[in-house]
Write a protein that holds these residues in place. Structure first.
Motif, PDB file in Angstrom:
ATOM      1  N   SER A  28       0.834  -1.210   0.000  1.00 62.70           N
ATOM      2  CA  SER A  28       0.000   0.000   0.000  1.00 62.70           C
ATOM      3  C   SER A  28       0.867   1.258   0.000  1.00 62.70           C
ATOM      4  O   SER A  28       0.544   2.237  -0.689  1.00 62.70           O
ATOM      5  CB  SER A  28      -0.974  -0.001   1.173  1.00 62.70           C
ATOM      6  OG  SER A  28      -0.295  -0.079   2.402  1.00 62.70           O
ATOM      7  N   MET A  29       1.980   1.251   0.732  1.00 61.60           N
ATOM      8  CA  MET A  29       2.884   2.408   0.713  1.00 61.60           C
ATOM      9  C   MET A  29       3.536   2.565  -0.659  1.00 61.60           C
ATOM     10  O   MET A  29       3.681   3.678  -1.162  1.00 61.60           O
ATOM     11  CB  MET A  29       3.952   2.272   1.793  1.00 61.60           C
ATOM     12  CG  MET A  29       3.443   2.453   3.185  1.00 61.60           C
ATOM     13  SD  MET A  29       4.836   2.326   4.333  1.00 61.60           S
ATOM     14  CE  MET A  29       3.970   2.113   5.860  1.00 61.60           C
ATOM     15  N   VAL A  30       3.915   1.446  -1.261  1.00 62.05           N
ATOM     16  CA  VAL A  30       4.522   1.477  -2.589  1.00 62.05           C
ATOM     17  C   VAL A  30       3.540   2.052  -3.605  1.00 62.05           C
ATOM     18  O   VAL A  30       3.900   2.897  -4.427  1.00 62.05           O
ATOM     19  CB  VAL A  30       5.014   0.073  -3.003  1.00 62.05           C
ATOM     20  CG1 VAL A  30       5.393   0.032  -4.472  1.00 62.05           C
ATOM     21  CG2 VAL A  30       6.188  -0.368  -2.135  1.00 62.05           C
ATOM     22  N   ARG A  31       2.287   1.611  -3.542  1.00 61.46           N
ATOM     23  CA  ARG A  31       1.264   2.153  -4.455  1.00 61.46           C
ATOM     24  C   ARG A  31       1.115   3.658  -4.264  1.00 61.46           C
ATOM     25  O   ARG A  31       1.007   4.403  -5.242  1.00 61.46           O
ATOM     26  CB  ARG A  31      -0.098   1.476  -4.214  1.00 61.46           C
ATOM     27  CG  ARG A  31      -0.238   0.114  -4.795  1.00 61.46           C
ATOM     28  CD  ARG A  31      -1.674  -0.367  -4.786  1.00 61.46           C
ATOM     29  NE  ARG A  31      -2.393  -0.151  -3.547  1.00 61.46           N
ATOM     30  CZ  ARG A  31      -2.414  -0.982  -2.507  1.00 61.46           C
ATOM     31  NH1 ARG A  31      -1.723  -2.117  -2.575  1.00 61.46           N
ATOM     32  NH2 ARG A  31      -3.116  -0.707  -1.435  1.00 61.46           N
ATOM     33  N   GLU A  32       1.101   4.109  -3.045  1.00 56.69           N
ATOM     34  CA  GLU A  32       0.924   5.538  -2.765  1.00 56.69           C
ATOM     35  C   GLU A  32       2.097   6.346  -3.319  1.00 56.69           C
ATOM     36  O   GLU A  32       1.904   7.399  -3.927  1.00 56.69           O
ATOM     37  CB  GLU A  32       0.776   5.752  -1.251  1.00 56.69           C
ATOM     38  CG  GLU A  32       0.320   7.127  -0.879  1.00 56.69           C
ATOM     39  CD  GLU A  32      -1.125   7.423  -1.281  1.00 56.69           C
ATOM     40  OE1 GLU A  32      -1.493   8.606  -1.198  1.00 56.69           O
ATOM     41  OE2 GLU A  32      -1.869   6.509  -1.681  1.00 56.69           O
ATOM     42  N   ILE A  33       3.299   5.871  -3.128  1.00 55.75           N
ATOM     43  CA  ILE A  33       4.480   6.548  -3.668  1.00 55.75           C
ATOM     44  C   ILE A  33       4.390   6.607  -5.189  1.00 55.75           C
ATOM     45  O   ILE A  33       4.622   7.648  -5.804  1.00 55.75           O
ATOM     46  CB  ILE A  33       5.778   5.835  -3.213  1.00 55.75           C
ATOM     47  CG1 ILE A  33       5.960   5.997  -1.695  1.00 55.75           C
ATOM     48  CG2 ILE A  33       6.994   6.378  -3.962  1.00 55.75           C
ATOM     49  CD1 ILE A  33       7.009   5.083  -1.103  1.00 55.75           C
ATOM     50  N   ALA A  34       4.017   5.475  -5.800  1.00 53.99           N
ATOM     51  CA  ALA A  34       3.908   5.409  -7.263  1.00 53.99           C
ATOM     52  C   ALA A  34       2.829   6.347  -7.786  1.00 53.99           C
ATOM     53  O   ALA A  34       3.022   7.004  -8.817  1.00 53.99           O
ATOM     54  CB  ALA A  34       3.625   3.969  -7.704  1.00 53.99           C
ATOM     55  N   ARG A  35       1.694   6.431  -7.097  1.00 58.08           N
ATOM     56  CA  ARG A  35       0.591   7.304  -7.531  1.00 58.08           C
ATOM     57  C   ARG A  35       1.036   8.752  -7.671  1.00 58.08           C
ATOM     58  O   ARG A  35       0.541   9.482  -8.508  1.00 58.08           O
ATOM     59  CB  ARG A  35      -0.552   7.249  -6.525  1.00 58.08           C
ATOM     60  CG  ARG A  35      -1.492   6.125  -6.733  1.00 58.08           C
ATOM     61  CD  ARG A  35      -2.743   6.276  -5.851  1.00 58.08           C
ATOM     62  NE  ARG A  35      -3.607   5.139  -6.051  1.00 58.08           N
ATOM     63  CZ  ARG A  35      -3.860   4.207  -5.146  1.00 58.08           C
ATOM     64  NH1 ARG A  35      -3.336   4.294  -3.952  1.00 58.08           N
ATOM     65  NH2 ARG A  35      -4.654   3.204  -5.433  1.00 58.08           N
ATOM     66  N   GLN A  58       3.789   2.986 -15.390  1.00 58.23           N
ATOM     67  CA  GLN A  58       2.813   3.024 -16.478  1.00 58.23           C
ATOM     68  C   GLN A  58       1.383   3.130 -15.950  1.00 58.23           C
ATOM     69  O   GLN A  58       0.585   3.912 -16.451  1.00 58.23           O
ATOM     70  CB  GLN A  58       2.959   1.781 -17.363  1.00 58.23           C
ATOM     71  CG  GLN A  58       4.211   1.782 -18.187  1.00 58.23           C
ATOM     72  CD  GLN A  58       4.383   0.487 -18.974  1.00 58.23           C
ATOM     73  OE1 GLN A  58       3.513  -0.376 -18.985  1.00 58.23           O
ATOM     74  NE2 GLN A  58       5.533   0.351 -19.633  1.00 58.23           N
ATOM     75  N   ARG A  59       1.049   2.366 -14.938  1.00 57.08           N
ATOM     76  CA  ARG A  59      -0.306   2.388 -14.392  1.00 57.08           C
ATOM     77  C   ARG A  59      -0.607   3.752 -13.742  1.00 57.08           C
ATOM     78  O   ARG A  59      -1.689   4.298 -13.898  1.00 57.08           O
ATOM     79  CB  ARG A  59      -0.485   1.261 -13.368  1.00 57.08           C
ATOM     80  CG  ARG A  59      -1.842   1.201 -12.690  1.00 57.08           C
ATOM     81  CD  ARG A  59      -3.024   1.036 -13.641  1.00 57.08           C
ATOM     82  NE  ARG A  59      -2.830   0.080 -14.691  1.00 57.08           N
ATOM     83  CZ  ARG A  59      -3.146  -1.207 -14.642  1.00 57.08           C
ATOM     84  NH1 ARG A  59      -3.724  -1.705 -13.582  1.00 57.08           N
ATOM     85  NH2 ARG A  59      -2.908  -1.993 -15.668  1.00 57.08           N
ATOM     86  N   SER A  60       0.358   4.296 -13.047  1.00 56.74           N
ATOM     87  CA  SER A  60       0.171   5.609 -12.416  1.00 56.74           C
ATOM     88  C   SER A  60      -0.045   6.692 -13.464  1.00 56.74           C
ATOM     89  O   SER A  60      -0.872   7.585 -13.285  1.00 56.74           O
ATOM     90  CB  SER A  60       1.372   5.960 -11.546  1.00 56.74           C
ATOM     91  OG  SER A  60       1.468   5.059 -10.466  1.00 56.74           O
ATOM     92  N   ALA A  61       0.666   6.593 -14.576  1.00 54.05           N
ATOM     93  CA  ALA A  61       0.501   7.561 -15.665  1.00 54.05           C
ATOM     94  C   ALA A  61      -0.895   7.451 -16.278  1.00 54.05           C
ATOM     95  O   ALA A  61      -1.505   8.466 -16.646  1.00 54.05           O
ATOM     96  CB  ALA A  61       1.564   7.359 -16.725  1.00 54.05           C
TER      97      ALA A  61
END
Length: 172
Positions: free
Chosen positions: A140-147, A166-169
């Motif tokens: 969840s922290m990794v996703r937040e950083i990536a977002r 790519q997904r964050s973009a």
């Protein structure tokens, strides 16, 4: 008196390591790779977990796991959307593997292990901690950083980092 303990005590068993793996982190990878040395067969069970609104689809997460563990012949990656105990029974597993990062994980995992034991008393739960450098890493922290466009390269495999980028973009 010398100790004659074998390092392959659990090698005859089949273990299921279940999680959402959204995304797979280096901590998850560490636990899978270490468990592959302990068990004849490791099944990485990727939960659909639609209630968590995952960043990646179940098929994407399964493909990600298969990519990461392609070099481990005794590791399989499977998606599931049923009760974990039913999945484990269908796989003829002997144990569940759970990762513990911090004391805060223990209470939840302890409750989960107790509930699973009520559902299937023959099933053992085994806890592994990731290597020290991954103790603080959570998906969840990794996703937040990536977002927010942050650098996640210290927390995930480079191929996973690219998929996150790519997904964050796409989500912006």
């Amino acid at each position: 008196m010398p100790c004659n303990a074998s390092s392959t005590v659990m090698s005859q068993g089949k273990v299921v390591y279940a999680g959402t793996f959204d995304p797979f982190t280096l901590g998850h990878e560490d636990i899978v790779r270490r468990s592959a040395q302990l068990f004849n067969r490791v099944i990485v069970a990727v939960a659909a977990s639609e209630h968590k609104k995952p960043f990646f689809s179940l098929d994407e997460r399964v493909a990600m796991g298969k990519m990461l563990f392609a070099d481990l012949p005794n590791v399989a990656v499977e998606g599931f959307s049923c009760l974990l105990m039913e999945f484990a029974k269908a796989q003829d597993a002997h144990a569940l593997l759970r990762g513990l990062r911090a004391a805060s994980d223990f209470e939840y995992e302890f409750q989960l292990a107790g509930m699973n034991r009520q559902l299937w008393p023959e099933m053992e739960t085994i806890f592994l901690m990731p290597a020290d450098q991954y103790m603080f890493v959570s998906a969840s922290m990794v996703r937040e950083i990536a977002r927010f466009g942050g650098d996640v390269s210290r927390f995930v495999d480079p191929r996973v980092a690219e998929q996150l980028r790519q997904r964050s973009a796409q989500k912006k």
